[in-house]
Design an enzyme around this catalytic site. Structure first.
Site, PDB file in Angstrom:
ATOM      1  N   TYR A   1       0.921  -1.237   0.032  1.00 14.88           N
ATOM      2  CA  TYR A   1       0.020  -0.017  -0.082  1.00 14.88           C
ATOM      3  C   TYR A   1       0.947   1.319   0.101  1.00 14.88           C
ATOM      4  O   TYR A   1       0.397   2.476   0.018  1.00 14.88           O
ATOM      5  CB  TYR A   1      -1.034  -0.001   1.023  1.00 14.88           C
ATOM      6  CG  TYR A   1      -0.329  -0.216   2.684  1.00 14.88           C
ATOM      7  CD1 TYR A   1       0.309   0.969   3.160  1.00 14.88           C
ATOM      8  CD2 TYR A   1      -0.367  -1.231   3.193  1.00 14.88           C
ATOM      9  CE1 TYR A   1       0.683   1.036   4.422  1.00 14.88           C
ATOM     10  CE2 TYR A   1       0.058  -1.192   4.739  1.00 14.88           C
ATOM     11  CZ  TYR A   1       0.812   0.012   5.212  1.00 14.88           C
ATOM     12  OH  TYR A   1       1.332  -0.150   6.425  1.00 14.88           O
TER      13      TYR A   1
ATOM     14  N   TYR B   1      -6.418  10.036   8.041  1.00 16.01           N
ATOM     15  CA  TYR B   1      -5.708   9.891   9.302  1.00 16.01           C
ATOM     16  C   TYR B   1      -4.304  10.148   9.171  1.00 16.01           C
ATOM     17  O   TYR B   1      -3.453   9.789  10.009  1.00 16.01           O
ATOM     18  CB  TYR B   1      -5.844   8.095   9.582  1.00 16.01           C
ATOM     19  CG  TYR B   1      -7.314   7.771  10.151  1.00 16.01           C
ATOM     20  CD1 TYR B   1      -7.817   8.269  11.432  1.00 16.01           C
ATOM     21  CD2 TYR B   1      -8.178   7.206   9.164  1.00 16.01           C
ATOM     22  CE1 TYR B   1      -9.117   8.126  11.686  1.00 16.01           C
ATOM     23  CE2 TYR B   1      -9.297   6.961   9.392  1.00 16.01           C
ATOM     24  CZ  TYR B   1     -10.012   7.191  10.633  1.00 16.01           C
ATOM     25  OH  TYR B   1     -11.137   7.081  10.951  1.00 16.01           O
TER      26      TYR B   1
END
Length: 219
Positions: A119, A215
């Site tokens: 990711y 976040y």
């Protein structure tokens, strides 16, 4: 030039030198390969051509305007100046890092984009593309790079190296380090005989990008 502008340029140059030395210390460049720049207003501070990073000091600052005209210093700017200026003319970046990182350069010779094996790709805006080869220092290379950088903060240059950009030098450098790590990871996983690495789907990468908005960086 006002004292405030002079101070800002001095701080930015110190950051350019520190970042360039970091690329060498962490093995992302060899000798005087690679280059670093930072934008302060309409001035682009860029590492000079052919000078070892450990010898650079305040007196060696090189600055150009967005047209490439030298406005600061006596040394010649890096031969990759067109690449840096193309980023600043077409993005809101304030810093650019270009390296010849070994694993990333190896991957640039193998595939048209970096397989999304982790990711970390989402931190660069999505699957990282490879810009078509053109000789270093040319407008053709800069144009190919811009195509590969569309909606991304980093790309590979085929048979050449990496380019990343960011709002700060630290951000641009972090993108470079993440890209080199991602390439090293894929090379390691794909070298296992009889096995093929699993890849993240576009939907999975988009999910990470949405999480990053909410976040910030994972860690």
């Amino acid at each position: 030039m006002s004292d405030q502008q002079r101070d800002a340029i001095g701080r930015a140059w110190d950051g350019v030198v520190a970042t360039a030395r970091r690329t060498a210390a962490e093995g992302l460049v060899v000798g005087t390969s690679g280059n670093v720049s930072a934008r302060v207003g309409d001035t682009v501070l860029v590492t000079p051509s052919g000078v070892p990073y450990d010898r650079l000091g305040p007196q060696d600052a090189v600055g150009v305007d967005l047209a490439g005209n030298r406005v600061l210093g006596e040394l010649a700017p890096t031969s990759e100046l067109p690449l840096h200026l193309a980023v600043y003319r077409n993005t809101d970046a304030s810093a650019v890092v270009h390296t010849h990182a070994v694993h990333a350069t190896a991957v640039s010779t193998l595939v048209p984009e970096v397989p999304p094996v982790h990711y970390a790709a989402a931190m660069l805006g999505g699957t990282v593309r490879v810009a078509a080869y053109a000789r270093y220092g040319t407008d053709e290379l800069a144009a190919n790079m811009l195509t590969a950088l569309r909606d991304r903060t980093g790309c590979l240059l085929q048979n050449h190296g990496t380019v990343t950009h960011g709002a700060t030098l630290d951000e641009a450098y972090d993108c470079t380090a993440q890209l080199e790590w991602l390439c090293r990871l894929w090379l390691a996983a794909s070298s296992v005989p009889g096995r093929t690495p699993s890849l993240l789907s576009p939907a999975q990468l988009s999910d990470v990008q949405e999480a990053l908005k909410g976040y910030g960086q994972p860690g």
